[in-house]
Design a protein around this motif. Structure first.
Motif, mmCIF file in Angstrom:
data_model
loop_
_atom_site.group_PDB
_atom_site.id
_atom_site.type_symbol
_atom_site.label_atom_id
_atom_site.label_comp_id
_atom_site.label_asym_id
_atom_site.label_seq_id
_atom_site.Cartn_x
_atom_site.Cartn_y
_atom_site.Cartn_z
ATOM 1 N N GLU A 46 5.556 6.021 -5.505
ATOM 2 C CA GLU A 46 4.105 6.838 -5.129
ATOM 3 C C GLU A 46 5.093 7.226 -3.914
ATOM 4 O O GLU A 46 4.201 8.264 -3.298
ATOM 5 C CB GLU A 46 2.753 6.034 -5.025
ATOM 6 N N ARG A 47 6.416 6.596 -3.120
ATOM 7 C CA ARG A 47 6.711 7.533 -2.249
ATOM 8 C C ARG A 47 7.521 8.411 -2.375
ATOM 9 O O ARG A 47 8.258 8.272 -3.165
ATOM 10 C CB ARG A 47 7.297 5.921 -1.407
ATOM 11 N N ARG A 93 7.151 5.452 5.617
ATOM 12 C CA ARG A 93 6.304 5.260 4.456
ATOM 13 C C ARG A 93 5.500 6.758 3.280
ATOM 14 O O ARG A 93 4.438 6.957 2.982
ATOM 15 C CB ARG A 93 5.055 4.614 4.890
ATOM 16 N N ASP A 99 -3.938 -1.905 -4.705
ATOM 17 C CA ASP A 99 -4.451 -2.029 -3.331
ATOM 18 C C ASP A 99 -3.177 -0.423 -2.901
ATOM 19 O O ASP A 99 -2.981 -0.331 -3.244
ATOM 20 C CB ASP A 99 -5.022 -2.502 -2.684
ATOM 21 N N HIS A 100 -3.109 -1.028 -1.891
ATOM 22 C CA HIS A 100 -1.865 0.092 -0.900
ATOM 23 C C HIS A 100 -0.826 -1.581 -0.649
ATOM 24 O O HIS A 100 -0.084 -1.252 0.414
ATOM 25 C CB HIS A 100 -2.611 0.199 0.875
ATOM 26 N N ASN A 101 -1.076 -2.651 -1.301
ATOM 27 C CA ASN A 101 -0.356 -3.481 -1.153
ATOM 28 C C ASN A 101 1.312 -3.602 -2.634
ATOM 29 O O ASN A 101 1.111 -3.323 -3.440
ATOM 30 C CB ASN A 101 -0.858 -5.142 -1.372
ATOM 31 N N ASN A 102 1.996 -4.344 -1.566
ATOM 32 C CA ASN A 102 2.756 -4.470 -3.341
ATOM 33 C C ASN A 102 3.946 -6.507 -2.694
ATOM 34 O O ASN A 102 4.063 -6.242 -1.497
ATOM 35 C CB ASN A 102 4.288 -3.771 -3.185
ATOM 36 N N THR A 144 4.699 10.032 1.830
ATOM 37 C CA THR A 144 4.346 9.886 0.116
ATOM 38 C C THR A 144 4.412 11.884 -1.071
ATOM 39 O O THR A 144 4.798 12.037 -1.282
ATOM 40 C CB THR A 144 2.940 9.703 -0.197
ATOM 41 N N SER A 199 -1.803 -4.996 3.600
ATOM 42 C CA SER A 199 -2.080 -4.713 5.260
ATOM 43 C C SER A 199 -1.842 -5.454 6.222
ATOM 44 O O SER A 199 -2.183 -4.969 7.360
ATOM 45 C CB SER A 199 -3.315 -3.495 4.395
#
Length: 331
Positions: free
Chosen positions: A221-222, A195, A48-51, A197, A74
């Motif tokens: 992605e950043r 953060r 998702d939007h996590n690492n 992109t 998140s």
């Protein structure tokens, strides 16, 4: 066999401040340059939007190896640094690493600024006002006493809240900037800690001879720096070249794999090599860029020093040494 200790956030804050962290980081980088420590290439997995991240290093001459791991989600994060004895492999310490991580991330920018920024620079553009921003300001201030800081983030309420918080801690002229362009105009030092992109720092807005600490874009992605910044870049420096080659879209676009015209990673130096060479900013340098990816050598430099201070002062909570048990091999 000695019992390991758990070093809490409260212990970390009592044992070390940011200027001391900068000193410990510089020592760790000097050891890396001399081949006395070995970095573990950063690894991560995204969902998702996590690492989920893992980094580590070996300091065999100091007697320690270890890793730091954390899930950046998140819903929050819980970073832990784990130290092992380099000879026996036994657990030495577990260190809660929120404050440690802020000191490492801010402190490495402080080391880079010390070596790469103009010697008399006293104005900083700070782009980003999140949880790492205050430590970034403090780290630059520790090595280049600041007269003014221009603060930008997209939300006015975030800018103002940060300025109020920073104003309680530092006697510095804090200026709210309503655009990136205003924040960057004529300033000799820039720190980006966002953060984002999409790139927002363009060469046309960067003053001649400015130094940039690019801190925020540590996954593919950043992006913070436009490619025309690298076209003017006299010196490109990273903490961990291997991680930058894998995860920094900015540096991958700028330096590629060496098989395209103008693309060559030999133009990128590690910060440890800068320190070993003794080569600071030179009069003819235009833009200098430092890219902080985060690396185990840096976290272990702080973790080892924290462990030594904790044991010297009798701090930290004793925890049991893990004991082996045979697994059940049948139902």
């Amino acid at each position: 066999m000695a019992e390991p200790i758990w070093i809490s956030e409260k212990n970390v804050v009592e044992l070390m401040n940011l200027p001391e962290a900068i000193e410990a980081l510089e020592k760790g980088l000097a050891l890396e340059a001399n081949g006395e420590t070995q970095n573990m290439v950063k690894t991560h997995v995204a969902w998702d939007h996590n690492n989920l991240h893992a980094i580590g290093a070996a300091y065999p001459g100091e007697g320690f190896v270890g890793t730091k791991t954390w899930a950046h989600t998140s819903g929050g994060a819980c970073p832990l640094l784990i130290l092992f004895d380099a000879q026996t492999g036994q657990l030495v310490a577990i260190i809660e690493a929120f404050a440690l991580g802020q000191m490492r991330t801010g402190g490495i920018s402080g080391v880079a600024t010390k070596w790469l920024a103009p010697e008399k620079a006293d104005v900083l553009a700070l782009i980003g006002t999140g949880k790492q921003a205050l430590a970034q300001l403090a780290a630059v201030h520790a090595v280049r006493p600041l007269r003014q800081v221009r603060v930008f983030s997209p939300r006015a309420e975030s800018r103002r809240a940060f300025i109020e918080k920073a104003g309680e801690r530092f006697d510095i002229d804090l200026v709210e900037s309503t655009s990136v362009e205003h924040a960057l105009e004529g300033v000799p030092m820039i720190t980006t800690v966002t953060r984002a992109t999409q790139a927002f720092v363009h060469a046309a807005d960067v003053a001649p001879g400015a130094h940039i600490n690019a801190v925020g874009a540590i996954t593919g992605e950043r992006e913070e720096l436009a490619q025309d910044v690298f076209a003017r870049c006299s010196r490109a420096v990273v903490d961990d070249p291997a991680a930058a080659q894998r995860l920094s879209s900015e540096f991958i676009q700028a330096f590629g794999t060496g098989n395209r015209s103008g693309h060559d990673w030999s133009r990128v130096s590690s910060l440890s090599k800068v320190i070993a060479s003794g080569r600071r900013r030179e009069a003819g340098d235009d833009i200098t860029v430092f890219k902080a990816m985060g690396m185990g050598v840096s976290d272990l430099a702080l973790g080892i020093e924290l462990y030594r201070r904790a044991t010297a002062r009798g701090m930290g909570q004793m925890i049991p040494q893990p004991q082996r048990s045979m697994p059940r091999l049948t139902r």
